[in-house]
Design an enzyme around this catalytic site. Structure first.
Site, short mmCIF file in Angstrom:
data_model
loop_
_atom_site.label_atom_id
_atom_site.label_comp_id
_atom_site.label_asym_id
_atom_site.label_seq_id
_atom_site.Cartn_x
_atom_site.Cartn_y
_atom_site.Cartn_z
N LYS A 45 0.88 -1.17 0.00
CA LYS A 45 0.00 0.00 0.00
C LYS A 45 0.92 1.22 0.00
CE LYS A 45 -4.15 1.66 2.44
NZ LYS A 45 -5.04 1.39 3.59
N ARG A 101 1.63 -5.73 3.59
CA ARG A 101 0.75 -6.58 4.40
C ARG A 101 0.89 -8.03 3.97
NH1 ARG A 101 -3.74 -4.32 1.14
NH2 ARG A 101 -4.08 -2.72 2.71
N ASP A 132 -14.88 -4.69 -3.39
CA ASP A 132 -13.45 -4.81 -3.68
C ASP A 132 -12.63 -4.87 -2.39
OD1 ASP A 132 -14.42 -1.98 -3.71
OD2 ASP A 132 -12.30 -1.54 -3.71
N ASN A 133 -13.27 -4.72 -1.24
CA ASN A 133 -12.59 -4.81 0.05
C ASN A 133 -12.96 -6.07 0.83
OD1 ASN A 133 -11.07 -2.50 -0.18
ND2 ASN A 133 -12.56 -1.20 0.85
#
Length: 452
Positions: free
Chosen positions: A114, A180, A253-254
């Site tokens: 990210k 992550r 999308d999450n």
């Protein structure tokens, strides 16, 4: 030092999906790479805990390929419903998948980023992450892990030396790149994109990939995949509620098809049991409010069923979707019993206890974290008032599942309300003082041990 030869198991299975699922990209060339936090606990599980800081920065700040894994980063393609409006212009816009590994349990894990720079899906964004956003993601993922919520783990946070302009925080502000560790990055929106493009072959291939690589099952049966996703997402919704957590942006999308929570932007923990509490200032209708999260996640599972419809008749998909409420209710009961430190008795007694606890929390306004701290393996104190008498009586019938002898229980409840997050960031922003941040992570981990 290098990767641990006993634990390091690189993979490249995502390449079997083919070029239509991703775009090769390059990481931004950052002016600086200052290691701010490394998750050695998670790193040890994938054989990276033995890296020295220089090697760590080279791989997780400069993104040198990991030996035996992907040769170059891949920005994944997907679509999604954003606040229930379909958007076909999504995809990894400030992140990418750059490595795959097996953990010690044999699960396929992705290392994703990210804030690693622009991709073909950045639209008008700069592809960057603020340092504050990175700090917030560490705190969210650590807290959720301690509270028994299936979650991605923040693996690394490196400050990158750029000054970013943002509308929602004082600018210019410091920049970072975050890594992550996730059990896959396949989203409901990944399937939606293929359905939108009428790519039945791609849908079948992605279904087989998800079943085989993420669930360890053979075949490409879309009904079986939906059944597994419904089970995992019902569990996720239940554990969000027991944790008092509000994700804030539960778009399709999450939502990871493994039922693992990830991507923490405007998250908050609710201070009290207020079903209308929202995390995102832009959630003006309360679509993703605390009490509506199970509904939102169920709706997202419905969109997966719609996306799988080209592969199978509707009836078996509907039958799997209809299981969600029946799966959610015992899951939320079990999650709250776990946080209370109690062993189950019977389905009816357990459900009655949880309903009474929820009722008392809602009408009295007692803080969520305070209550669960006080009630772990014992009755709430008399100072709570008579409104808690029924809950006390029901709690007395449930035996403790763990002793209340960890040092954590002799202190105060560890919470992560917005004021606490802002205080941690203030110390970093004003004096580059990371002591409150590191102390907080240590306290969260101690809480996790005490709860477990």
């Amino acid at each position: 030092m290098a990767f641990d030869p006993q634990a390091y198991r690189p993979e490249r299975t995502i390449l079997t999906l083919g070029d239509a699922f991703y775009d090769p990209v390059a990481a931004a060339d950052f002016p600086d790479a200052r290691l701010r936090w490394r998750n050695d606990r998670a790193a040890a599980e994938v054989g990276a805990g033995t890296l020295d800081d220089g090697e760590w920065v080279r791989h997780f700040g400069r993104f040198a390929p990991l030996p035996g894994s992907l040769d170059r980063p891949l920005a994944l393609r997907y679509h999604g419903h954003q606040f229930r409006t379909y958007n076909p212009e999504l995809g990894d816009g400030r992140g990418f998948t750059f490595a795959q590994l097996r953990d010690r349990n044999g699960r396929l894990m992705d290392l994703g980023t990210k804030g690693s720079g622009q991709t073909p899906w950045s639209r008008f964004g700069d592809g960057r992450l603020t340092l504050k956003g990175g700090v917030r993601e560490v705190l969210a993922s650590e807290m959720l892990e301690a509270l028994n919520v299936p979650t991605s783990r923040t693996f690394s946070l490196i400050e990158t030396g750029e000054a970013l302009e943002r509308n929602d925080e004082p600018s210019p502000t410091r920049s970072a790149v975050l890594v992550r560790l996730s059990h896959g990055h396949i989203r409901i929106g990944t399937f939606q994109r293929l359905a939108y493009l009428r790519d039945e072959d791609g849908l079948r291939r992605l279904t087989a990939y998800a079943l085989q690589e993420l669930y360890g099952e053979d075949g490409d049966d879309p009904v079986r995949l939906l059944a597994l996703v419904v089970e995992r997402t019902a569990r996720l919704a239940a554990r969000y509620m027991a944790a008092g957590f509000v994700h804030g942006v539960l778009n399709t999308d999450n939502i990871n098809v493994t039922g693992e929570s990830f991507d923490y932007g405007p998250w908050r923990f609710a201070p009290t049991w207020d079903p209308g509490f929202v995390a995102a200032y832009f959630d003006q209708t309360g679509l993703y409010a605390f009490g509506r999260q199970p509904e939102a996640i169920h709706w997202n599972a419905m969109q997966l069923a719609v996306a799988l419809r080209p592969l199978v008749e509707a009836e078996p998909l509907i039958a799997e979707l209809d299981r969600f409420p029946a799966l959610y209710q015992p899951a939320v009961t079990a999650a709250i019993l776990w946080r209370l430190g109690r062993t189950p008795r019977s389905a009816d007694e357990d459900r009655a206890l949880v309903q009474e606890v929820e009722r008392a929390l809602r009408i009295t306004g007692v803080g969520i974290d305070r209550f669960f701290f006080d009630a772990f393996a014992q009755a709430p104190p008399d100072s709570y008032g008579s409104e808690w008498d029924a809950a006390r009586a029901l709690l007395d019938r449930h035996a403790p599942r763990a002793a209340r002898d960890h040092e954590y229980w002799r202190g105060s409840p560890r919470s992560m309300l917005i004021e606490e997050v802002e205080a941690i960031w203030h110390a970093i922003a004003q004096a580059d003082d990371w002591t409150p941040f590191h102390d907080t992570v240590a306290q969260i981990r101690a809480m996790g041990v005490a709860l477990a």
